[in-house]
Design a protein around this motif. Structure first.
Motif, mmCIF file in Angstrom:
data_model
loop_
_atom_site.group_PDB
_atom_site.id
_atom_site.type_symbol
_atom_site.label_atom_id
_atom_site.label_comp_id
_atom_site.label_asym_id
_atom_site.label_seq_id
_atom_site.Cartn_x
_atom_site.Cartn_y
_atom_site.Cartn_z
ATOM 1 N N ALA A 14 -10.146 -31.491 43.065
ATOM 2 C CA ALA A 14 -9.801 -32.874 42.775
ATOM 3 C C ALA A 14 -9.643 -33.703 44.039
ATOM 4 O O ALA A 14 -9.816 -34.923 44.021
ATOM 5 N N ALA A 15 -9.303 -33.043 45.130
ATOM 6 C CA ALA A 15 -9.122 -33.711 46.423
ATOM 7 C C ALA A 15 -9.272 -32.668 47.515
ATOM 8 O O ALA A 15 -9.067 -31.469 47.273
ATOM 9 N N PRO A 16 -9.592 -33.079 48.738
ATOM 10 C CA PRO A 16 -9.765 -32.123 49.827
ATOM 11 C C PRO A 16 -8.430 -31.683 50.429
ATOM 12 O O PRO A 16 -8.222 -31.725 51.647
ATOM 13 N N VAL A 17 -7.522 -31.269 49.563
ATOM 14 C CA VAL A 17 -6.172 -30.854 49.959
ATOM 15 C C VAL A 17 -5.892 -29.499 49.324
ATOM 16 O O VAL A 17 -5.887 -29.381 48.091
ATOM 17 N N VAL A 18 -5.670 -28.487 50.151
ATOM 18 C CA VAL A 18 -5.546 -27.098 49.723
ATOM 19 C C VAL A 18 -4.161 -26.583 50.097
ATOM 20 O O VAL A 18 -3.589 -26.999 51.113
ATOM 21 N N ALA A 52 0.360 -21.667 40.132
ATOM 22 C CA ALA A 52 0.278 -22.440 38.897
ATOM 23 C C ALA A 52 0.350 -23.938 39.184
ATOM 24 O O ALA A 52 -0.384 -24.743 38.590
ATOM 25 N N GLY A 53 1.243 -24.323 40.098
ATOM 26 C CA GLY A 53 1.368 -25.729 40.450
ATOM 27 C C GLY A 53 0.124 -26.273 41.113
ATOM 28 O O GLY A 53 -0.306 -27.402 40.830
ATOM 29 N N VAL A 54 -0.483 -25.490 41.982
ATOM 30 C CA VAL A 54 -1.712 -25.911 42.656
ATOM 31 C C VAL A 54 -2.851 -26.034 41.647
ATOM 32 O O VAL A 54 -3.627 -26.997 41.672
ATOM 33 N N ALA A 55 -2.954 -25.070 40.749
ATOM 34 C CA ALA A 55 -4.013 -25.105 39.742
ATOM 35 C C ALA A 55 -3.900 -26.340 38.857
ATOM 36 O O ALA A 55 -4.911 -26.982 38.530
ATOM 37 N N ALA A 56 -2.669 -26.702 38.481
ATOM 38 C CA ALA A 56 -2.473 -27.877 37.623
ATOM 39 C C ALA A 56 -2.907 -29.161 38.319
ATOM 40 O O ALA A 56 -3.250 -30.142 37.655
ATOM 41 N N ALA A 57 -2.904 -29.146 39.639
ATOM 42 C CA ALA A 57 -3.344 -30.315 40.409
ATOM 43 C C ALA A 57 -4.840 -30.292 40.692
ATOM 44 O O ALA A 57 -5.352 -31.181 41.373
ATOM 45 N N GLY A 58 -5.535 -29.279 40.203
ATOM 46 C CA GLY A 58 -6.978 -29.204 40.401
ATOM 47 C C GLY A 58 -7.376 -28.783 41.793
ATOM 48 O O GLY A 58 -8.444 -29.146 42.284
ATOM 49 N N SER A 59 -6.518 -27.958 42.436
ATOM 50 C CA SER A 59 -6.805 -27.567 43.808
ATOM 51 C C SER A 59 -6.882 -26.048 43.945
ATOM 52 O O SER A 59 -6.940 -25.315 42.966
ATOM 53 N N LEU A 60 -6.878 -25.592 45.175
ATOM 54 C CA LEU A 60 -7.115 -24.204 45.530
ATOM 55 C C LEU A 60 -5.916 -23.662 46.287
ATOM 56 O O LEU A 60 -5.327 -24.354 47.122
ATOM 57 N N PHE A 61 -5.571 -22.406 46.013
ATOM 58 C CA PHE A 61 -4.413 -21.764 46.627
ATOM 59 C C PHE A 61 -4.886 -20.627 47.521
ATOM 60 O O PHE A 61 -5.719 -19.815 47.125
ATOM 61 N N VAL A 62 -4.345 -20.565 48.744
ATOM 62 C CA VAL A 62 -4.618 -19.447 49.644
ATOM 63 C C VAL A 62 -3.386 -18.541 49.651
ATOM 64 O O VAL A 62 -2.320 -18.938 50.126
ATOM 65 N N LEU A 63 -3.526 -17.357 49.105
ATOM 66 C CA LEU A 63 -2.421 -16.413 48.977
ATOM 67 C C LEU A 63 -2.228 -15.652 50.276
ATOM 68 O O LEU A 63 -3.151 -15.018 50.786
ATOM 69 N N SER A 64 -1.016 -15.683 50.814
ATOM 70 C CA SER A 64 -0.695 -14.951 52.032
ATOM 71 C C SER A 64 -0.647 -13.454 51.762
ATOM 72 O O SER A 64 -0.208 -13.006 50.699
ATOM 73 N N SER A 65 -1.074 -12.672 52.750
ATOM 74 C CA SER A 65 -0.913 -11.223 52.630
ATOM 75 C C SER A 65 0.542 -10.813 52.812
ATOM 76 O O SER A 65 0.896 -9.665 52.572
ATOM 77 N N MET A 84 0.948 -32.136 45.383
ATOM 78 C CA MET A 84 -0.509 -32.188 45.517
ATOM 79 C C MET A 84 -1.067 -33.477 44.924
ATOM 80 O O MET A 84 -1.961 -34.112 45.506
ATOM 81 N N ASP A 85 -0.535 -33.873 43.769
ATOM 82 C CA ASP A 85 -1.002 -35.119 43.146
ATOM 83 C C ASP A 85 -0.710 -36.332 44.023
ATOM 84 O O ASP A 85 -1.496 -37.279 44.081
ATOM 85 N N SER A 86 0.435 -36.293 44.707
ATOM 86 C CA SER A 86 0.786 -37.437 45.548
ATOM 87 C C SER A 86 -0.168 -37.570 46.733
ATOM 88 O O SER A 86 -0.544 -38.679 47.108
#
Length: 357
Positions: free
Chosen positions: A83-87, A107-120, A326-328
């Motif tokens: 949705a935006a270039p913000v990850v 879940a919050g990132v997904a609801a905003a239409g974005s991508l999540f990078v999971l830390s190891s 993310m939406d903001s």
């Protein structure tokens, strides 16, 4: 140990708060050691303190008489439409901020239409995160025990990770500006127990002998594109791409590694120029508003990653707080683009910057 429930504005209000207020409110609800872990930079915290100002030092030359009646902030990143270039970038130990940890963040990132990078260094299992996430990538430290690295990567791949982010700027972990209080980590995770008592399990340290061949080895091991995170030099960026990197992330690790390292905003233009348009360049560090995102795009970034603001919003509002944040950024970016005369992300270029940088 999770933060207590926050009081004050509802989660949907969090994203439009000034970043300083967001951090202050999170500090009020987080355990002291948890807040310090997230907030601290290394040594004198010079790089940490300079990050946000480096974006704000740029000045814009808006275009006028352009049709901005409809503004599209959408972007494609390694085949994924956002949705935006913000990850949401990789940050560790989210269950110190919220009981649901990285699962709530995803879940919050997904609801905003974005991508999540999971830390190891996560406190939720990849399978749990994957069940809540939209598109997600997995962040990798190459460890002294390469078999641990291999097992982590295989598990992430099986869970559905779409790319790997190899963090390369942390061969050692320097002293950071904290009180030394023990971290309030969950007790049901082997890595967290080890870190919480101030030790490290054998083999869990980053491998300081890591070389360029790690990029190809990770790709061969996983079959996934590998982005290299922690690059500040143009020559290093070119070398990483030649070695097979599918993307480069300009980052000084939030000021948590080498203090006095150049701000990401200052390193970005030369890296983007060296890599060219075919390989995506991402950036993190001090991005606090949608206008900062506009500047980053004009300087050559394909997208930005958020770190601390994600954790603060998680602590204050859980998944809904992350979505609101993310939406903001998306809303602020849309406004900034319209005022700059850009209806599409592809119209944002260096011509918007006074002096071209």
């Amino acid at each position: 140990m999770a933060a207590p429930e926050a009081s004050g504005p509802e989660p949907e209000d969090l994203g439009i708060r000034a970043s300083q207020e967001l951090a202050a409110r999170a500090r009020a609800v987080l355990p002291t050691a948890a807040y310090e872990f997230y907030a601290a930079g290394s040594d004198e915290e010079i790089s940490t303190g300079e990050a946000a100002g480096a974006w704000r030092g740029r000045r814009l030359l808006p275009r006028v008489l352009r049709d901005v009646s409809s503004v599209d902030t959408g972007v494609e990143l390694l085949g994924t439409r956002l949705a935006a270039p913000v990850v949401a970038g990789p940050t560790a130990f989210h269950r110190m901020a919220h009981d649901e940890g990285e699962t709530a963040t995803a879940a919050g990132v997904a609801a905003a239409g974005s991508l999540f990078v999971l830390s190891s260094r996560a406190t939720c299992h990849p399978e749990e995160v994957a069940a809540a996430a939209g598109p997600w990538w997995y962040q990798v430290y190459w460890l002294r025990d390469a078999d641990i690295t291999r097992r982590q990567v295989e598990r992430a791949v099986a869970a559905g990770a779409q790319a790997l982010v190899l963090t390369v700027d942390a061969p050692y972990v320097p002293p950071r500006a904290t009180s030394g209080l023990p971290l309030p980590l969950p007790e049901d995770d082997e890595l967290c127990r080890s870190v919480g008592v101030g030790t490290r399990l054998p083999g869990w340290e980053q491998d300081p002998s890591l070389g360029l061949n790690a990029i190809g080895r990770l790709h061969q091991m996983s079959g996934l594109p590998v982005l290299v995170k922690g690059v500040l030099r143009a020559d290093d960026a070119k070398t990483c791409v030649t070695a097979g990197a599918a993307g480069v992330i300009v980052s000084n690790h939030g000021g948590r590694q080498l203090d006095r390292a150049v701000a990401s905003a200052d390193a970005l233009p030369s890296v983007a120029a060296a890599v060219g348009a075919e390989v995506p360049v991402l950036v993190d560090g001090g991005v606090r508003t949608g206008t900062d995102v506009l500047v980053a795009l004009a300087l050559g970034a394909r997208a930005v990653l958020l770190g601390r603001p994600i954790v603060w919003s998680l602590a204050l509002g859980g998944a809904a707080g992350v979505t609101a944040l993310m939406d903001s950024y998306r809303t602020q970016l849309s406004t900034a683009m319209a005022l700059a005369g850009c209806a599409r992300i592809g119209e944002v270029d260096a011509g918007l910057l006074h002096g071209g940088y």
